[in-house]
Design an enzyme around this catalytic site. Structure first.
Site, PDB file in Angstrom:
ATOM      1  N   GLU A 327      38.410  38.409  33.851  1.00 16.23           N
ATOM      2  CA  GLU A 327      37.313  37.612  34.394  1.00 16.23           C
ATOM      3  C   GLU A 327      36.622  36.850  33.256  1.00 16.23           C
ATOM      4  O   GLU A 327      36.404  35.643  33.349  1.00 16.23           O
ATOM      5  CB  GLU A 327      36.311  38.534  35.090  1.00 16.23           C
ATOM      6  N   HIS A 328      36.235  37.556  32.195  1.00 16.85           N
ATOM      7  CA  HIS A 328      35.599  36.947  31.027  1.00 16.85           C
ATOM      8  C   HIS A 328      36.529  37.080  29.829  1.00 16.85           C
ATOM      9  O   HIS A 328      37.156  38.136  29.644  1.00 16.85           O
ATOM     10  CB  HIS A 328      34.290  37.653  30.648  1.00 16.85           C
TER      11      HIS A 328
END
Length: 410
Positions: A327-328
């Site tokens: 996600e990040h």
């Protein structure tokens, strides 16, 4: 890593013994989480508001007389927060709106040779979900509602679980008001998703549901997909920090902890080519955990799902990160710009030590609603496009019609 991606995308939600006992009391029999979600959706479709009020009393422990948040409650929420928080929410909203305005595509007809084109329409009504539980998430309200408003969505509604006193967190109410949400409802869990998907007397049926939540919310979104659109099925937050010897250990530790403190199921991983950096980051994490407000949650997350992986080179780290599709993804390396172009699978890329994830989560501008569980291989962060639909237009001139007709005959 490839095996791990498969496992993350094919999660089987298992209830803890305490949750199993709670579900048995609620439903009168033993059910899996998915069976419970299906039953909740079915009863909400049958009984509407009555079932929502009943479930809110049984699950959230609060007896409500109505579901909709009043204008008086929203007004009181402004008095309940301090000026500093209000200013922060307004600044974040301004930056989020400015970023997403750059994505905007106005309703239009673009024609190729004046004969073929495409109409672009905003969705009519969108439902947002804001989690309750361990913490409130006013930032998620801003990050979801503002792109919808920029897209031109006619009506935006929000569902969020009430607290034990029947109220909704003041910061969430203020964020919703700033973002232009039309109505807020005190209902959470799978029942909220069912209400927005199929409609009740109080809650209107929407065209799309957006927003993260617990396993009940995730499974409910999965089950109602098709009746409505959804933004995705977000799992626990996750991050990968790619760092070399030039990185500051404290900054690496803070980027990892910023996600680990979200949830005990969060995943925070660092990949580095420096054993020295790895050792120093471990020390910084241990030091920060002693004073971190949500330190117990972060510690459990780190112990269960965290890792520091040492590789031969940063190129190897990038390859591994692309396989994991986080996600990040934070790039704290000597030449981050060079590696940005090599990142192919990630929800968000945070370049350099002056772009920490915390800034991206709250005020940078791009929506922080991003793909998790490896789905960044094929899906994207929430954007204006998620709230638009298109229709193809065929407007042939007579000459073209004749030419095409003759070709079909032959």
């Amino acid at each position: 890593a490839a095996s791990d991606v498969y496992k993350r995308q094919n999660v089987e939600y298992e209830a803890t013994p305490a949750l199993k006992e709670s579900m048995k009391k609620l439903f009168g029999k033993e059910l899996t989480i998915e069976q419970a979600v299906v039953q909740i959706i079915g009863t909400v479709r049958q009984r509407g508001d009555d079932e929502l009020l009943s479930l809110t009393e049984k699950i959230d422990g609060v007896k409500l007389s109505g579901l909709k948040v009043s204008t008086e409650e929203v007004s009181a929420a402004y008095d309940a927060i301090d000026d500093e928080l209000l200013g922060a929410l307004e600044m974040a909203a301004e930056r989020i709106r400015a970023f997403h305005e750059t994505q905007k595509v106005n309703s239009r007809t673009d024609f190729m040779d004046d004969e073929l084109g495409q109409l672009v329409f905003p969705l009519r009504r969108v439902g947002l979900y804001a989690p309750g539980g361990r913490a409130s998430y006013p930032s998620t309200v801003l990050m979801s509602a503002i792109p919808a408003r920029v897209a031109g969505v006619e009506e935006v509604v929000l569902a969020t679980p009430p607290g034990k006193d029947g109220s909704v967190a003041a910061s969430v109410l203020v964020a919703a008001d700033i973002a232009g949400v039309d109505a807020i409802y005190k209902v959470g869990g799978a029942q909220a998703i069912a209400a927005m998907a199929y409609g009740t007397k109080s809650i209107p049926k929407v065209d799309k549901i957006c927003g993260p939540g617990n396993m009940f919310v995730a499974l409910a979104k999965k089950n109602v997909y098709g009746a409505v659109d959804i933004d995705g099925i977000q799992g626990p937050t996750e991050t990968i920090v790619i760092a070399d010897v030039s990185a500051t250990p404290l900054f690496c530790a803070l980027d990892l902890l910023a996600q680990a403190e979200h949830d005990v199921a969060a995943s925070a991983i660092m990949i580095t080519d420096s054993e020295k950096l790895a050792a120093n980051v471990v020390q910084e994490i241990e030091k920060q955990l002693e004073t971190l407000e949500r330190g117990a949650i972060a510690k459990e997350s780190i112990e269960n799902n965290g890792a520091i992986v040492i590789v031969d080179s940063i190129d190897d780290a990038v390859d591994l990160a692309n396989t994991y599709a986080p996600e990040h993804l934070c790039l704290t390396v000597k030449d981050p710009d060079y590696y940005v172009s090599r990142i192919t699978n990630s929800g968000g890329i945070f370049v350099g030590e002056s772009s920490p994830e915390g800034v991206g989560d709250y005020v940078a501008g791009p929506s922080h609603v991003m793909p998790t569980s490896g789905t960044a291989r094929w899906s994207s962060p929430l954007s204006v496009d998620d709230f638009l639909r298109t229709a193809n237009v065929v407007a042939l001139k007579k000459r073209s019609f004749v030419e095409l007709g003759l070709s079909l005959i032959h």
